[in-house]
Design a protein around this motif. Structure first.
Motif, short mmCIF file in Angstrom:
data_model
loop_
_atom_site.label_atom_id
_atom_site.label_comp_id
_atom_site.label_asym_id
_atom_site.label_seq_id
_atom_site.Cartn_x
_atom_site.Cartn_y
_atom_site.Cartn_z
N THR A 78 0.73 -1.11 0.04
CA THR A 78 -0.27 0.17 -0.40
C THR A 78 1.35 1.46 0.02
N ALA A 79 -0.05 2.61 -0.41
CA ALA A 79 1.32 3.25 -0.47
C ALA A 79 1.77 3.98 0.74
N ARG A 80 0.36 4.14 1.93
CA ARG A 80 1.61 4.42 3.26
C ARG A 80 2.37 3.95 3.54
N ASN A 81 3.30 1.84 3.43
CA ASN A 81 4.02 1.19 3.80
C ASN A 81 5.22 1.61 3.13
N ALA A 82 4.72 1.61 1.74
CA ALA A 82 6.06 2.31 0.70
C ALA A 82 6.76 2.73 0.15
N GLY A 83 6.71 3.62 1.65
CA GLY A 83 7.82 4.95 1.79
C GLY A 83 7.05 6.26 1.60
N THR A 84 6.86 7.65 1.90
CA THR A 84 5.89 8.48 1.18
C THR A 84 7.30 10.01 1.54
N ASP A 85 8.42 9.36 1.81
CA ASP A 85 8.86 10.92 1.89
C ASP A 85 9.17 11.19 0.82
N VAL A 86 9.10 12.16 -0.29
CA VAL A 86 9.88 12.47 -1.55
C VAL A 86 10.72 12.89 -1.85
#
Length: 404
Positions: A279-287
């Motif tokens: 899921t997007a939240r668990n895949a790393g959200t730091d741009v």
């Protein structure tokens, strides 16, 4: 009835004093421009005038807060507009870097351009209001929120506090947004993110992840596709399913279905290669971390490394492109929130101005002087006083000796 001289003087003095007092009061009203010189003149009117004056003063404070909120939100909107442009440029560079004809030197050039965009993005994330207060630092607005570390990574040094402003009687509004919610967060509806393990040695390249069945009981879970050989794989969740799923035969390009999702992998994965669908939240959200990772991948030399090296770069670009798209969507969502707040401030300003105008009109009715009436009364009082004085003089001169 006989009137003594003393009584006559006392009555005359009292009458003229009263006339002088009335005339003086009218003069003071004309000078002050108000009909209430003291609370005792109109106790009820004075009380109402005080309440209305307080309401007008509060309205002025709310108006000042709205002005400050409008200023900071406008600066935030301008900064986020520039952030949107930078992210769009980065997405274009990622597409350009995926061109299979590029050599190591070409990819290094793209990586250099991406580094410039990363520096620009950090500068925008550290935007201040011109008074040394950083917009995206939360409560820690006195120092830059995004700090570059010795290893080149960028960490958030602010907090998630919201600086609220009282913009109306019952409305508090955040004048800015914290950096974490802008640059290190994704929306709840963000798509899945696929990635390959750094240690993969095969040439397997994953495609886009699509949703085919949201009613699947395993929908929303994270998946790991593990290859035990070039022709066999196992798809399992994180944490693993019980009992463990059976191995499946692999055919390059054939869709792999897992938990209501579908993904295809082309090329020739090697034994031990793994691919993750999270899921997007668990895949790393730091741009910032995403851009840093893709820069490292583009600076890795792969010329002469065959399809395996090319697969590493393509997988890294696909993962980064999905994450940058999610970050871009999040920034657009925050910009939408900023725009909504600015529209609300405009509406509150109209309402507040109308309320202030009504209060001022009511206050004017309570205490402002009617000059036409006051001037007429002034001349009336002045004439009455002059008549009293002249009468007193004439009667004072009257004596019996004047008629002998």
């Amino acid at each position: 009835m006989r009137i003594s001289t003393q009584t006559f003087y006392e009555q005359s003095k009292t009458a003229m004093g009263s006339q002088q007092s009335s005339l003086l009061r009218v003069q003071q009203q004309l000078g002050a421009g108000t009909k209430i010189l003291a609370p005792s003149d109109d106790p009820l009117g004075s009380t109402r005038a005080l309440a209305v004056s307080q309401s007008i003063a509060l309205g002025a404070q709310y108006s000042a807060s709205r002005g400050q909120a409008t200023q900071t939100l406008t600066m935030e909107e301008n900064a986020l507009q520039s952030v949107t442009t930078v992210l769009q440029n980065i997405k274009g560079l990622l597409v350009q870097a995926g061109n299979g004809t590029l050599a190591d030197a070409d990819r290094a050039t793209v990586a250099t351009t991406l580094q410039s965009n990363l520096d620009q993005l950090q500068g925008l994330a550290n935007t201040d209001d011109g008074n040394g207060q950083f917009l995206f630092a939360g409560f820690k607005s006195g120092s830059a929120p995004f700090v570059r570390q010795a290893d080149g990574s960028i960490l958030y040094a602010g907090d998630q506090g919201k600086r609220l402003m009282q913009v109306d009687v019952s409305r508090q509004m955040a004048g800015t947004d914290d950096g974490r919610s802008i640059f290190q967060t994704v929306q709840g509806g963000a798509g899945y993110v696929s990635s390959s393990a750094p240690g993969n040695t095969g040439s397997g390249v994953f495609g886009a992840t699509t949703v085919v069945n949201m009613a699947d009981p395993d929908y929303g879970k994270e998946w790991v596709i593990s290859f035990s050989s070039a022709t066999s794989y196992t798809a399992d969740t994180v944490p693993p399913l019980s009992p463990a799923p059976a191995p499946m035969a692999y055919a390059a390009g054939s869709p792999i279905t897992l938990g209501g999702l579908q993904i295809s992998i082309s090329g020739a994965p090697a034994a031990g290669d793994t691919f993750k669908v999270a899921t997007a939240r668990n895949a790393g959200t730091d741009v910032f971390a995403v851009i840093g990772d893709v820069i490292k991948a583009l600076n890795t030399k792969i010329d002469g490394g065959g399809p395996e090296g090319q697969a590493k770069v393509l997988n890294a670009l696909s993962t980064a492109n999905r994450k940058i798209t999610n970050a871009h969507d999040n920034v657009l969502s925050v910009r939408s929130s900023v725009g909504s707040r600015l529209n609300e401030l405009d509406a509150l300003a109209v309402t507040g101005d109308n309320r202030t105008l009504t209060d001022k009109s009511y206050l004017s009715d309570l205490q402002d002087l009617d000059y036409a009436t006051a001037i007429a009364e002034f001349y009336q009082r002045q004439t009455a006083l002059q008549a009293s004085q002249q009468t007193f003089v004439r009667i004072q001169q009257t004596a019996l000796f004047n008629y002998l």
